[in-house]
Design an enzyme around this catalytic site. Structure first.
Site, PDB file in Angstrom:
ATOM      1  N   LYS A  80     -40.558  76.590 -87.466  1.00  0.00           N
ATOM      2  CA  LYS A  80     -40.289  76.855 -88.878  1.00  0.00           C
ATOM      3  C   LYS A  80     -40.905  75.782 -89.780  1.00  0.00           C
ATOM      4  O   LYS A  80     -40.858  74.589 -89.473  1.00  0.00           O
ATOM      5  CB  LYS A  80     -38.772  76.910 -89.082  1.00  0.00           C
ATOM      6  CG  LYS A  80     -38.294  77.296 -90.475  1.00  0.00           C
ATOM      7  CD  LYS A  80     -36.772  77.406 -90.458  1.00  0.00           C
ATOM      8  CE  LYS A  80     -36.212  77.826 -91.809  1.00  0.00           C
ATOM      9  NZ  LYS A  80     -34.736  77.989 -91.739  1.00  0.00           N
ATOM     10  N   SER A 149     -34.002  82.591 -93.964  1.00  0.00           N
ATOM     11  CA  SER A 149     -35.009  81.539 -94.016  1.00  0.00           C
ATOM     12  C   SER A 149     -35.734  81.294 -92.696  1.00  0.00           C
ATOM     13  O   SER A 149     -36.819  80.739 -92.693  1.00  0.00           O
ATOM     14  CB  SER A 149     -34.390  80.233 -94.525  1.00  0.00           C
ATOM     15  OG  SER A 149     -33.563  79.635 -93.575  1.00  0.00           O
ATOM     16  N   SER A 173     -29.089  81.426 -91.238  1.00  0.00           N
ATOM     17  CA  SER A 173     -30.531  81.608 -91.116  1.00  0.00           C
ATOM     18  C   SER A 173     -31.079  81.656 -89.705  1.00  0.00           C
ATOM     19  O   SER A 173     -32.284  81.835 -89.523  1.00  0.00           O
ATOM     20  CB  SER A 173     -31.261  80.512 -91.903  1.00  0.00           C
ATOM     21  OG  SER A 173     -30.969  80.628 -93.266  1.00  0.00           O
TER      22      SER A 173
END
Length: 435
Positions: A80, A149, A173
């Protein structure tokens, strides 16, 4: 739209030599990326991506030439874009300049490299993991969102581009994208994994999380990546707890029906289910205290950046920071004390009632259409607030979209959560409910 390939298949294919394993995983990952990434948009655009990957592959080949390979050797991992990676800029889903955000790799990424992985790319996130439009689409149906996210990480695994991906969770998330994409999502206990080398949203919540396609793979990588891992085994079935109160109303009717069918299936297989009054108020679940806590901490995390780059922030994040600036430190201290109190109260109830895992739907609905909301915090935020480890396992299909079954363990006992979640996954997937 795509064909899943389990992580373990990728782990164990072509185990003849280091080079053959690397080349096989490289070819498969690049092929899947070329076929599906133009449709799902899971990754941050990277100039000279294949050249950078080939350099990593060459480095791995040379480093372990004639030596024993580390446990995750040759496995491609997506990470990420809140997490700093040497040689790659960090944007955190924002319009801020990368020079203002990019930092040094942290201890978890260093651990990944010690295990022999290579980075297939950085994945899309909402702005600073809080809010904002994202391009990522659900591999099961491109008209739907892949979640919040950590959407890019979940979509990359679901689409078969890589067998493992790394995300973060503040409120939902990891759990929401895993549920929406039909994969396994594990959020360990708070502070079980160090958070250095990561842009934080709310330090009292933020936790690194892992995505895989199946529970056997999650068990494998967790044992290698999570500090202090100790093997757990049991010869009994776990006792499952379901919260009373408003918590179990925060879902659509078809989700409730699916969950009730799953519980009946588990009872039929000899699992004990107990419905329990919880040590939290309905207002804490239904109100905005947890969001205020996040916003207050976010305002403090971004104090310097916001002053320097206010015009670069998107409206949702900018408004959240401005709201957080109005929250007094004494109020934030109260929320932090409440976290520890709730964690202890939940443990006391588990011990009194003999409960091993709490269970619920992972989300109150299946993946919404793209362009709207990217998930619901109602089934997840309270557990993250308490710092408990959580797991979303693919278990059902509702309205032609995946739905996860959420398991919540005791704080610090992540090994038990994974062992028993694997047991539940085997039962639930033996009949794979479709509504």
């Amino acid at each position: 739209m795509y064909t899943k390939k389990s992580t373990l298949e990728l782990f164990h294919q072509n185990l003849g030599t280091a080079d053959s394993l690397l080349q096989c995983n490289l070819a498969q990952s690049l092929d899947r990326f070329a076929k599906v990434e133009p449709h799902i948009h899971a990754f941050i655009h990277e100039n000279n991506r294949e050249e950078r990957i080939m350099n990593e592959i060459d480095d791995l080949s040379m480093r372990y030439l004639g030596q024993d390979q580390p446990p995750l050797f040759g496995i491609p991992v997506a990470i990420k874009d809140l997490i700093h990676i040497k040689g790659l800029p960090t944007y955190a889903g924002s319009n801020l300049p990368a020079a203002a955000l990019t930092g040094q790799e942290g201890s978890f990424v260093k651990r990944l490299r010690e295990m022999g992985v290579w980075v297939t790319g950085k994945t899309v996130t909402e702005e600073f993991a809080y809010a904002g439009p994202i391009p990522t689409r659900n591999p099961h149906n491109w008209n739907h969102t892949a979640g919040g996210s950590s959407a890019g990480s979940a979509a990359a695994v679901a689409a078969g581009i890589c067998p493992v991906a790394i995300g973060t969770q503040t409120l939902r998330s990891v759990t929401a994208p895993a549920s929406f994409c039909g994969i396994v999502g594990f959020k360990p206990s708070y502070a079980r994994i160090p958070m250095d080398g990561i842009i934080l949203l709310s330090p009292s919540f933020d936790t690194l999380g892992l995505f895989t396609q199946d529970m056997a793979s999650m068990e494998c990588i967790s044992a290698h990546l999570i500090p202090g891992w100790k093997r757990f085994r049991s010869d009994r079935k776990p006792v499952l707890g379901i919260p009373n109160g408003v918590y179990m109303t925060l879902m659509f009717d078809e989700i409730r029906n699916a969950f009730q069918d799953q519980i009946r299936k588990l009872e039929g297989q000899g699992f004990t289910i107990r419905t329990v009054d919880m040590p939290w108020s309905d207002e804490l679940i239904y109100g905005d205290d947890l969001l205020k806590f996040v916003q207050g901490e976010m305002a403090r995390e971004h104090e310097i950046l916001f002053e320097q780059h206010k015009g670069c922030y998107g409206p949702a994040v900018r408004d959240a920071i401005l709201a957080g600036q109005m929250i007094e430190e004494i109020e934030l201290d109260g929320y932090r004390k409440g976290q520890i109190s709730l964690r202890n109260d939940l443990l006391e109830i588990q011990q009194r009632e003999g409960i091993d895992l709490w269970v619920s739907p992972a989300q109150g609905g299946t993946a919404p259409l793209s362009g709207g909301r990217t998930g619901w915090a109602g089934m997840t935020a309270i557990w993250t607030y308490a710092g408990l480890p959580t797991m979303s396992i693919p278990s059902a299909t509702v309205n032609d979209m995946p739905l996860g079954f959420q398991c919540i363990g005791s704080y610090g006992r992540d090994e038990e959560l994974i062992y028993w979640s694997k047991q539940l996954s085997e039962v639930l997937n033996s009949y794979q409910l479709t509504l």
